[in-house]
Design a protein around this motif. Structure first.
Motif, PDB file in Angstrom:
ATOM      1  N   MET A   1       0.845  -1.173   0.000  1.00 26.94           N
ATOM      2  CA  MET A   1       0.000   0.000   0.000  1.00 26.94           C
ATOM      3  C   MET A   1       0.893   1.240   0.000  1.00 26.94           C
ATOM      4  O   MET A   1       1.797   1.351   0.812  1.00 26.94           O
ATOM      5  CB  MET A   1      -0.900  -0.027   1.238  1.00 26.94           C
ATOM      6  N   ASN A   2       0.623   2.156  -0.937  1.00 24.70           N
ATOM      7  CA  ASN A   2       1.389   3.397  -1.027  1.00 24.70           C
ATOM      8  C   ASN A   2       0.677   4.522  -0.287  1.00 24.70           C
ATOM      9  O   ASN A   2      -0.504   4.419   0.021  1.00 24.70           O
ATOM     10  CB  ASN A   2       1.590   3.794  -2.483  1.00 24.70           C
ATOM     11  N   VAL A   3       1.409   5.594  -0.039  1.00 28.77           N
ATOM     12  CA  VAL A   3       0.814   6.768   0.586  1.00 28.77           C
ATOM     13  C   VAL A   3      -0.347   7.234  -0.306  1.00 28.77           C
ATOM     14  O   VAL A   3      -0.220   7.280  -1.523  1.00 28.77           O
ATOM     15  CB  VAL A   3       1.872   7.872   0.799  1.00 28.77           C
ATOM     16  N   PRO A   4      -1.524   7.517   0.281  1.00 28.74           N
ATOM     17  CA  PRO A   4      -2.686   7.899  -0.528  1.00 28.74           C
ATOM     18  C   PRO A   4      -2.428   9.178  -1.335  1.00 28.74           C
ATOM     19  O   PRO A   4      -1.875  10.148  -0.821  1.00 28.74           O
ATOM     20  CB  PRO A   4      -3.792   8.127   0.512  1.00 28.74           C
ATOM     21  N   GLY A   5      -2.856   9.161  -2.585  1.00 30.14           N
ATOM     22  CA  GLY A   5      -2.647  10.308  -3.460  1.00 30.14           C
ATOM     23  C   GLY A   5      -3.315  11.577  -2.978  1.00 30.14           C
ATOM     24  O   GLY A   5      -2.806  12.674  -3.194  1.00 30.14           O
ATOM     25  N   TRP A   6      -4.432  11.460  -2.267  1.00 27.50           N
ATOM     26  CA  TRP A   6      -5.132  12.658  -1.804  1.00 27.50           C
ATOM     27  C   TRP A   6      -4.342  13.402  -0.721  1.00 27.50           C
ATOM     28  O   TRP A   6      -4.627  14.564  -0.445  1.00 27.50           O
ATOM     29  CB  TRP A   6      -6.545  12.327  -1.325  1.00 27.50           C
ATOM     30  N   LEU A   7      -3.341  12.760  -0.115  1.00 26.76           N
ATOM     31  CA  LEU A   7      -2.475  13.437   0.857  1.00 26.76           C
ATOM     32  C   LEU A   7      -1.366  14.255   0.182  1.00 26.76           C
ATOM     33  O   LEU A   7      -0.798  15.148   0.787  1.00 26.76           O
ATOM     34  CB  LEU A   7      -1.815  12.414   1.793  1.00 26.76           C
ATOM     35  N   LEU A   8      -1.077  13.921  -1.065  1.00 27.54           N
ATOM     36  CA  LEU A   8       0.024  14.576  -1.781  1.00 27.54           C
ATOM     37  C   LEU A   8      -0.516  15.799  -2.509  1.00 27.54           C
ATOM     38  O   LEU A   8      -0.792  15.775  -3.694  1.00 27.54           O
ATOM     39  CB  LEU A   8       0.686  13.573  -2.736  1.00 27.54           C
ATOM     40  N   ARG A   9      -0.650  16.916  -1.785  1.00 31.93           N
ATOM     41  CA  ARG A   9      -1.316  18.124  -2.265  1.00 31.93           C
ATOM     42  C   ARG A   9      -0.417  19.074  -3.042  1.00 31.93           C
ATOM     43  O   ARG A   9      -0.900  19.990  -3.684  1.00 31.93           O
ATOM     44  CB  ARG A   9      -1.906  18.904  -1.092  1.00 31.93           C
ATOM     45  N   HIS A  10       0.884  18.912  -2.957  1.00 33.86           N
ATOM     46  CA  HIS A  10       1.823  19.839  -3.592  1.00 33.86           C
ATOM     47  C   HIS A  10       2.453  19.228  -4.845  1.00 33.86           C
ATOM     48  O   HIS A  10       2.428  18.021  -5.037  1.00 33.86           O
ATOM     49  CB  HIS A  10       2.934  20.223  -2.608  1.00 33.86           C
ATOM     50  N   ARG A  11       3.061  20.078  -5.651  1.00 31.26           N
ATOM     51  CA  ARG A  11       3.862  19.662  -6.809  1.00 31.26           C
ATOM     52  C   ARG A  11       5.290  20.121  -6.561  1.00 31.26           C
ATOM     53  O   ARG A  11       5.539  21.290  -6.257  1.00 31.26           O
ATOM     54  CB  ARG A  11       3.350  20.282  -8.103  1.00 31.26           C
ATOM     55  N   VAL A  12       6.229  19.199  -6.697  1.00 33.34           N
ATOM     56  CA  VAL A  12       7.654  19.479  -6.490  1.00 33.34           C
ATOM     57  C   VAL A  12       8.405  19.026  -7.730  1.00 33.34           C
ATOM     58  O   VAL A  12       8.122  17.952  -8.266  1.00 33.34           O
ATOM     59  CB  VAL A  12       8.183  18.733  -5.238  1.00 33.34           C
ATOM     60  N   THR A  13       9.357  19.834  -8.181  1.00 34.12           N
ATOM     61  CA  THR A  13      10.192  19.444  -9.309  1.00 34.12           C
ATOM     62  C   THR A  13      11.502  18.901  -8.764  1.00 34.12           C
ATOM     63  O   THR A  13      12.159  19.554  -7.952  1.00 34.12           O
ATOM     64  CB  THR A  13      10.463  20.642 -10.235  1.00 34.12           C
ATOM     65  N   VAL A  14      11.874  17.696  -9.206  1.00 32.96           N
ATOM     66  CA  VAL A  14      13.093  17.035  -8.739  1.00 32.96           C
ATOM     67  C   VAL A  14      14.050  16.870  -9.914  1.00 32.96           C
ATOM     68  O   VAL A  14      13.671  16.356 -10.958  1.00 32.96           O
ATOM     69  CB  VAL A  14      12.778  15.650  -8.131  1.00 32.96           C
ATOM     70  N   ARG A  34       4.079  14.594  -7.316  1.00 34.10           N
ATOM     71  CA  ARG A  34       3.137  14.997  -6.273  1.00 34.10           C
ATOM     72  C   ARG A  34       3.793  14.724  -4.927  1.00 34.10           C
ATOM     73  O   ARG A  34       4.479  13.717  -4.752  1.00 34.10           O
ATOM     74  CB  ARG A  34       1.844  14.213  -6.416  1.00 34.10           C
ATOM     75  N   ALA A  35       3.556  15.624  -3.969  1.00 39.00           N
ATOM     76  CA  ALA A  35       4.230  15.499  -2.678  1.00 39.00           C
ATOM     77  C   ALA A  35       3.430  16.184  -1.579  1.00 39.00           C
ATOM     78  O   ALA A  35       2.511  16.961  -1.848  1.00 39.00           O
ATOM     79  CB  ALA A  35       5.619  16.114  -2.756  1.00 39.00           C
ATOM     80  N   LEU A  36       3.818  15.897  -0.360  1.00 45.05           N
ATOM     81  CA  LEU A  36       3.352  16.626   0.808  1.00 45.05           C
ATOM     82  C   LEU A  36       4.577  17.335   1.360  1.00 45.05           C
ATOM     83  O   LEU A  36       5.575  16.684   1.699  1.00 45.05           O
ATOM     84  CB  LEU A  36       2.759  15.665   1.842  1.00 45.05           C
ATOM     85  N   VAL A  37       4.542  18.654   1.412  1.00 40.60           N
ATOM     86  CA  VAL A  37       5.701  19.451   1.810  1.00 40.60           C
ATOM     87  C   VAL A  37       5.447  20.065   3.177  1.00 40.60           C
ATOM     88  O   VAL A  37       4.406  20.694   3.399  1.00 40.60           O
ATOM     89  CB  VAL A  37       5.984  20.564   0.778  1.00 40.60           C
ATOM     90  N   ALA A  38       6.394  19.886   4.096  1.00 44.31           N
ATOM     91  CA  ALA A  38       6.324  20.501   5.421  1.00 44.31           C
ATOM     92  C   ALA A  38       7.580  21.342   5.612  1.00 44.31           C
ATOM     93  O   ALA A  38       8.682  20.804   5.634  1.00 44.31           O
ATOM     94  CB  ALA A  38       6.238  19.423   6.496  1.00 44.31           C
ATOM     95  N   GLU A  39       7.389  22.648   5.715  1.00 39.66           N
ATOM     96  CA  GLU A  39       8.542  23.530   5.926  1.00 39.66           C
ATOM     97  C   GLU A  39       8.690  23.771   7.419  1.00 39.66           C
ATOM     98  O   GLU A  39       8.041  24.634   7.989  1.00 39.66           O
ATOM     99  CB  GLU A  39       8.358  24.833   5.142  1.00 39.66           C
ATOM    100  N   GLN A  40       9.535  22.954   8.032  1.00 37.79           N
ATOM    101  CA  GLN A  40       9.844  23.087   9.452  1.00 37.79           C
ATOM    102  C   GLN A  40      11.287  22.675   9.680  1.00 37.79           C
ATOM    103  O   GLN A  40      11.856  21.919   8.894  1.00 37.79           O
ATOM    104  CB  GLN A  40       8.897  22.266  10.307  1.00 37.79           C
TER     105      GLN A  40
END
Length: 104
Positions: A1-14, A34-40
């Motif tokens: 099972m992968n991380v649910p797509g609905w949690l990946l709200r951001h777009r990141v370029t790698v 697609r990603a979930l980004v936390a700036e902390q």
């Protein structure tokens, strides 16, 4: 099972790190994920094992190709580098698999 797509709200370029040349670091072609980004701010260790400060954590699908030193463009437009990358897997357990990238 992968991380649910609905949690990946951001777009990141790698831009995956490919090595060093006579002119500096080289990168493979950029991909948008697609990603979930936390700036902390968190403490982490770099490739040499030295404790450094991470200002951003990026969670993506488990198949991300992002070695340390890769260049990432965050949703805010800020360009940063990957300090370390962790693949989270738990075969047989009902928890999502993901890739966590700690960035400068």
């Amino acid at each position: 099972m992968n991380v649910p797509g609905w949690l990946l709200r951001h777009r990141v370029t790698v831009e995956p790190y490919d090595g060093d040349s006579a002119y500096g670091p080289t990168y493979r072609p950029a991909v948008e994920v697609r990603a979930l980004v936390a700036e902390q701010t968190k403490l982490t260790r770099n490739r040499e094992g030295v404790e450094v400060t991470s200002t951003t954590q990026v969670i993506t699908a488990p198949d991300l190709d992002c070695p340390p030193e890769s260049r990432l463009t965050l949703p805010s437009g800020r360009v940063t580098k990957a300090i370390n990358v962790a693949n989270h897997t738990a075969p047989g357990l009902p928890v999502p698999q993901s890739t966590e990238v700690m960035c400068e």
